[in-house]
Write an enzyme that holds these catalytic residues in place. Structure first.
Site, PDB file in Angstrom:
ATOM      1  N   ALA A   1       0.858  -1.195   0.000  1.00  9.80           N
ATOM      2  CA  ALA A   1       0.000   0.000   0.000  1.00  9.80           C
ATOM      3  C   ALA A   1       0.892   1.241   0.000  1.00  9.80           C
ATOM      4  CB  ALA A   1      -0.888  -0.011   1.236  1.00  9.80           C
TER       5      ALA A   1
ATOM      6  N   GLY B   1       0.828  -5.008   1.300  1.00  8.30           N
ATOM      7  CA  GLY B   1      -0.404  -5.219   0.540  1.00  8.30           C
ATOM      8  C   GLY B   1      -0.167  -5.982  -0.741  1.00  8.30           C
TER       9      GLY B   1
ATOM     10  N   GLU C   1      -0.353  -9.427   0.326  1.00 10.16           N
ATOM     11  CA  GLU C   1      -1.743  -9.711   0.722  1.00 10.16           C
ATOM     12  C   GLU C   1      -2.623  -9.928  -0.503  1.00 10.16           C
ATOM     13  OE1 GLU C   1      -1.724  -6.231   3.481  1.00 10.16           O
ATOM     14  OE2 GLU C   1      -2.824  -7.604   4.784  1.00 10.16           O
TER      15      GLU C   1
ATOM     16  N   GLU D   1       4.838  -4.506   7.616  1.00  9.56           N
ATOM     17  CA  GLU D   1       4.035  -3.462   8.246  1.00  9.56           C
ATOM     18  C   GLU D   1       4.473  -3.148   9.674  1.00  9.56           C
ATOM     19  OE1 GLU D   1       2.990  -5.856   6.344  1.00  9.56           O
ATOM     20  OE2 GLU D   1       1.344  -5.202   5.058  1.00  9.56           O
TER      21      GLU D   1
HETATM   22  N1  T1G Z   1       4.503   3.572  -0.200  1.00 11.61           N
HETATM   23  C1  T1G Z   1       4.854   4.767  -0.726  1.00 11.61           C
HETATM   24  N2  T1G Z   1       6.070   5.034  -1.281  1.00 11.61           N
HETATM   25  C2  T1G Z   1       6.938   4.010  -1.310  1.00 11.61           C
HETATM   26  C3  T1G Z   1       6.645   2.732  -0.788  1.00 11.61           C
HETATM   27  C4  T1G Z   1       5.356   2.532  -0.216  1.00 11.61           C
HETATM   28  N3  T1G Z   1       4.981   1.341   0.281  1.00 11.61           N
HETATM   29  N4  T1G Z   1       7.747   1.947  -0.968  1.00 11.61           N
HETATM   30  C5  T1G Z   1       8.666   2.713  -1.565  1.00 11.61           C
HETATM   31  N5  T1G Z   1       8.187   3.942  -1.783  1.00 11.61           N
HETATM   32  C6  T1G Z   1       8.876   5.048  -2.461  1.00 11.61           C
HETATM   33  C7  T1G Z   1      10.056   5.568  -1.659  1.00 11.61           C
HETATM   34  O1  T1G Z   1       9.617   6.529  -0.719  1.00 11.61           O
HETATM   35  C8  T1G Z   1      10.918   6.161  -2.747  1.00 11.61           C
HETATM   36  O2  T1G Z   1      10.317   7.396  -3.111  1.00 11.61           O
HETATM   37  C9  T1G Z   1      10.692   5.210  -3.925  1.00 11.61           C
HETATM   38  O3  T1G Z   1       9.439   4.549  -3.658  1.00 11.61           O
HETATM   39  C10 T1G Z   1      11.786   4.175  -4.040  1.00 11.61           C
HETATM   40  O4  T1G Z   1      11.875   3.550  -2.746  1.00 11.61           O
HETATM   41  C11 T1G Z   1      -2.405  -2.534   3.628  1.00 11.61           C
HETATM   42  C12 T1G Z   1      -0.674  -1.338   5.360  1.00 11.61           C
HETATM   43  C13 T1G Z   1       9.813  -1.630  -2.262  1.00 11.61           C
HETATM   44  C14 T1G Z   1      11.894  -2.747  -1.414  1.00 11.61           C
HETATM   45  O5  T1G Z   1       6.793  -1.295   3.906  1.00 11.61           O
HETATM   46  O6  T1G Z   1      10.744  -1.719   1.253  1.00 11.61           O
HETATM   47  O7  T1G Z   1       1.117  -2.419   2.526  1.00 11.61           O
HETATM   48  O8  T1G Z   1      12.363   8.824  -2.780  1.00 11.61           O
HETATM   49  O9  T1G Z   1      14.332   3.987  -2.403  1.00 11.61           O
HETATM   50  O10 T1G Z   1      15.538   0.669  -2.606  1.00 11.61           O
HETATM   51  O11 T1G Z   1      -1.400  -4.260   4.799  1.00 11.61           O
HETATM   52  O12 T1G Z   1      10.896   0.806  -1.120  1.00 11.61           O
HETATM   53  O13 T1G Z   1      11.768   7.999  -5.050  1.00 11.61           O
HETATM   54  O14 T1G Z   1      10.331   9.730  -3.914  1.00 11.61           O
HETATM   55  O15 T1G Z   1      13.090   2.262  -1.002  1.00 11.61           O
HETATM   56  O16 T1G Z   1      14.326  -0.046  -4.752  1.00 11.61           O
HETATM   57  C15 T1G Z   1       4.208  -2.029   3.295  1.00 11.61           C
HETATM   58  C16 T1G Z   1       8.382  -0.310   1.766  1.00 11.61           C
HETATM   59  C17 T1G Z   1       3.389  -0.794   3.109  1.00 11.61           C
HETATM   60  C18 T1G Z   1       7.620  -1.615   1.712  1.00 11.61           C
HETATM   61  C19 T1G Z   1      12.034  -0.800  -2.983  1.00 11.61           C
HETATM   62  N6  T1G Z   1       5.336  -2.021   2.385  1.00 11.61           N
HETATM   63  N7  T1G Z   1       9.255  -0.123   0.639  1.00 11.61           N
HETATM   64  O17 T1G Z   1      13.324  -0.469  -2.496  1.00 11.61           O
HETATM   65  O18 T1G Z   1      13.515   1.863  -3.469  1.00 11.61           O
HETATM   66  S1  T1G Z   1       2.034  -0.740   4.231  1.00 11.61           S
HETATM   67  C20 T1G Z   1       6.547  -1.616   2.780  1.00 11.61           C
HETATM   68  C21 T1G Z   1      10.418  -0.839   0.509  1.00 11.61           C
HETATM   69  C22 T1G Z   1       0.979  -1.945   3.612  1.00 11.61           C
HETATM   70  C23 T1G Z   1      -1.123  -3.234   3.878  1.00 11.61           C
HETATM   71  C24 T1G Z   1      -0.080  -2.412   4.531  1.00 11.61           C
HETATM   72  C25 T1G Z   1      11.275  -0.455  -0.652  1.00 11.61           C
HETATM   73  C26 T1G Z   1      11.230  -1.429  -1.826  1.00 11.61           C
HETATM   74  P1  T1G Z   1      11.256   8.570  -3.739  1.00 11.61           P
HETATM   75  P2  T1G Z   1      13.283   2.945  -2.300  1.00 11.61           P
HETATM   76  P3  T1G Z   1      14.280   0.483  -3.369  1.00 11.61           P
END
Ligand code: T1G
Length: 697
Positions: free
Chosen positions: A51, A92, A95, A115
């Protein structure tokens, strides 16, 4: 058959806006009688990063389509759905895959429900489906860790159906064409674990609650996650999903999650430095592209030098370590091989990989072997003259395009740059001990450091998997400069009659892994005194307790005695033990200095140490040493163990209320003196009529 591709660059985040499109595509596939099965795949080199975390800061827009609506549509469809995963499927994203009937992935894929790291729980059915698929105990472990798990392990756990060496989409399409039967996980019953009867559920749940931190000290999301998994075991699916939604809602508005989401985004802001963008985007004009680091050099085979060498070797960069001290080189060789063998024992490296990495670090006393290094990091004794000599020598040996970096923790980069003919290629790369473990790296910009050098430094930080933070060239840079004030207050409290053990206990209760006195013992009292001398502050304390302890060779953990004493039979000699000798020394010297003893509350201890950090952080922002408040927070969360559920010193100031922090600092200034003079930025934010925010100053 219909292929639906998740395509929302850069990480296929399942934002409200994107889910609306996805929902339409899914509903269209469901309504089309010619479509008998649906395959989900991802563009941009991954399945989905989950998400969109930005969405959580806003109230749900009326009529918004969320990931839950998308997943419900998949769940209710009578058509089989297949998730074809390549790259990461997180949060997500996983999920959504769990709502599918089949999940296949490439060997390089990694899947996870991270999360918990955002102070949340999987809020789109993950806490209800995973226990039904792999059992509550395995599901809890998977979600409490929140890691991105390699596909092979995920297959073993039973989450994946197949690992596809070839084209995973083609495999998914061929599977879809067979129109396999529906396999809703929601129809399964959740078990505890293969060898655990359901009657044991209350016991397993109680045990789980005992194994996570307290709700008010970083464990809030963990306890709610356990509650959600308990619902999966005890309630019908629909009820469990409803309970999960309520728990998620409680978490998404919690202070801890707001703080952790701040850390998440602050981390990703670090490399965004005004004026560097062009260079960082591999600018076509060579002179502004970042430099490739094919070979590194390290000067000094001490603790830092060998740690830095391991860090580069772990990233696949061959390293030459130069030191003329045979004993130091022998010790470093042992350290290097010991580290790689330890990783073999932990299953992180094969013997072969360990051997290759070990071999990629060579030791020599011949400086000429640094000539073709793309980057040389000096890690010699923290003395300005010694450093200048090293830089002058390197300048005459290393190829002209090579970068010269200092690992200094406090000293002037410009002075080192002035000893060379290439100041534009000189910078600070301040690693934290142990360099191969600690994630923080301070990139120190000298007056002449070029954009290309800085952009290369950030690329090096990413290659080394470090949290690289830009710092201006000022004594102590960001972290250490702020810690000087933090330790100053701890010392002052001890002089006023509060024991080191109590000060440390209060800061550990706040969430630090160790208190300021144990931290000083770990880094070495002799180092602390030496830095005070460099700062010109030695002997400026109200007592000379530190000097006396150093004279008595009470140098800290390494000497089995410092502010605390240590006993090999207790915590392998790393457990601080209160020492009445030190407490008496503080009392005796305080008496001589005419320092009145004061009874203080835990709150005052916490406020004096934390507000000292906040005030100094505000000064560093004002002086341009730190670029952003979030940078300071990352330094403290990753470099000094500041509890991430409080977001870092600057975020914490907002949590307390900047006006309140400012008032207390004014009181401390009146009580303790000018060292508490509040920064002008802090005063300005405190006075601002809207809700003053230091974290966004
Ligand atoms: N939401 C919004 N922006 C995100 C994002 C996310 N989940 N993940 C990455 N970004 C943006 C980040 O801020 C950056 O932005 C760009 O993407 C590249 O990220 C309902 C509630 C996927 C392994 O916790 O682990 O799902 O700086 O530098 O090194 O149950 O990003 O370019 O403007 O990290 O290639 C759960 C978090 C969400 C995963 C990629 N998911 N992200 O790594 O790129 S909550 C996470 C990561 C959820 C549901 C729940 C990593 C990556 P900008 P990056 P990367």
């Amino acid at each position: 058959m219909r292929v639906i591709t998740l395509d929302n660059p850069p990480v296929n985040a399942l934002s409200f806006a994107y889910c609306a499109k996805l929902y339409e595509a899914i509903e269209a596939a469901h309504a089309d009688d010619s479509v008998e099965a649906i395959v989900f795949t991802g563009a941009n080199g991954l399945f989905s990063g989950g998400a969109d975390v930005n969405d959580f800061n806003n109230e749900l827009p009326a009529g918004a389509v969320t990931i839950r609506d998308v997943i419900r549509a998949v769940e209710l469809s009578i058509k089989p759905h297949i998730a074809a995963i390549d790259g990461v499927a997180l949060g997500g994203g996983l999920e959504l895959a769990l709502a599918c009937d089949y999940r296949i992935a490439t060997p390089r894929s990694k899947l996870g429900l991270p999360e918990i790291k955002l102070g949340l729980l999987p809020g789109a059915g993950g806490t209800q489906r995973l226990p039904r698929l792999i059992g509550a105990r395995a599901a809890l472990e998977f979600m409490l860790k929140g890691s991105a798990v390699p596909a092979a392990r995920v297959l073993e756990l039973g989450i994946l159906d197949e690992i596809v060496d070839g084209n995973v989409l083609e495999r998914a399409i061929s599977l879809a064409k067979e129109i396999p039967p529906k396999r809703r996980i929601s129809a399964l019953e959740a078990t505890i674990a293969p060898d655990v009867p359901m009657q044991a559920a209350p016991f397993v749940v109680a045990q789980a609650h005992k194994m996570v931190p307290p709700e008010d000290n970083g464990g809030f999301a963990a306890h709610k996650l356990i509650d959600a998994v308990q619902a999966a075991v005890e309630l019908p699916f629909a009820f469990g999903v409803a309970r999960e939604a309520r728990l998620f809602d409680e978490l998404v508005h919690s202070k801890a999650s707001l703080a952790l989401r701040h850390v998440f985004f602050a981390e990703r802001e670090l490399s965004k430095v005004p004026g560097l963008e062009a260079t960082q985007q591999c600018h076509p004009e060579r002179s502004r592209r970042t430099l490739a680091i094919a070979k590194a050099g390290v000067v000094g085979a001490g603790t830092m030098g060998s740690g830095i060498a391991i860090t580069f070797a772990q990233s696949g960069v061959p390293v030459v370590v130069v030191d003329t001290n045979e004993e130091a080189v022998d010790k470093a060789r042992q350290t290097v091989m010991g580290m790689f063998m330890y990783q073999v024992q932990k299953g992180r490296l094969t013997q072969e990989e360990a051997w290759q990495r070990g071999q990629s670090i060579t030791f020599t006393d011949d400086w000429r072997e640094l000539a073709d290094a793309d980057l040389v990091v000096e890690a010699v004794f923290e003395d300005p003259e010694v450093k200048r000599e090293v830089f002058a020598k390197l300048d005459g040996i290393v190829k002209p395009e090579g970068l010269l970096a200092s690992n200094t923790s406090t000293l002037d980069i410009d002075a080192m740059a002035a000893a060379t003919g290439r100041p534009q290629k000189v910078l600070g790369l301040h690693f934290f001990v142990p360099a191969n473990i600690m994630p923080l790296l301070e990139i120190v910009r000298g007056r002449a450091t070029s954009a290309q050098t800085l952009a290369t430094a950030f690329a090096i930080g990413k290659m080394l998997k470090k949290k690289a933070v830009l710092s201006g060239n000022a004594f102590g840079f960001i972290g250490n400069r702020m810690v000087f004030d933090y330790v100053r207050e701890a010392f002052a409290l001890a002089e006023e009659g509060t024991t080191p053990a109590r000060v440390d206990a209060v800061m550990k209760a706040f969430g630090f892994p160790m208190g300021p006195f144990a931290m000083s013992d770990l880094s070495g009292l002799d180092i602390g005194l030496h830095v005070q001398k460099l700062q010109g502050k030695a002997g400026q304390g109200r007592t000379n307790v530190l000097e006396q302890l150093v004279e008595q060779k009470r140098l800290g953990q390494k000497a089995m005695a410092g502010f605390f004493k240590y006993d090999k039979a207790v915590g392998k000699g790393r457990e601080p033990i209160a020492d009445s000798v030190v407490e008496q020394l503080f009392a005796q010297e305080a008496c001589k200095a005419g320092i009145a003893s004061r009874v203080v509350t835990d709150r005052e201890i916490r406020e004096r140490l934390l507000y000292a950090l906040i005030n100094r952080g505000a000064y560093l922002l004002e002086e341009g040493v730190a670029l952003r408040p979030g940078d300071i927070d990352i330094v403290f969360v990753y470099g000094y163990g500041f509890p991430p559920h409080h977001g870092g010193p600057m975020w914490y100031a907002d949590e307390v209320g900047v006006a309140r922090v400012y008032e207390r600092i004014r009181e401390f200034e009146a009580t303790f003196g000018p060292q508490w003079k509040p920064s002008a930025l802090l005063a300005r934010v405190a006075a601002s009529h809207d809700v003053g925010s230091l974290a966004h100053a």
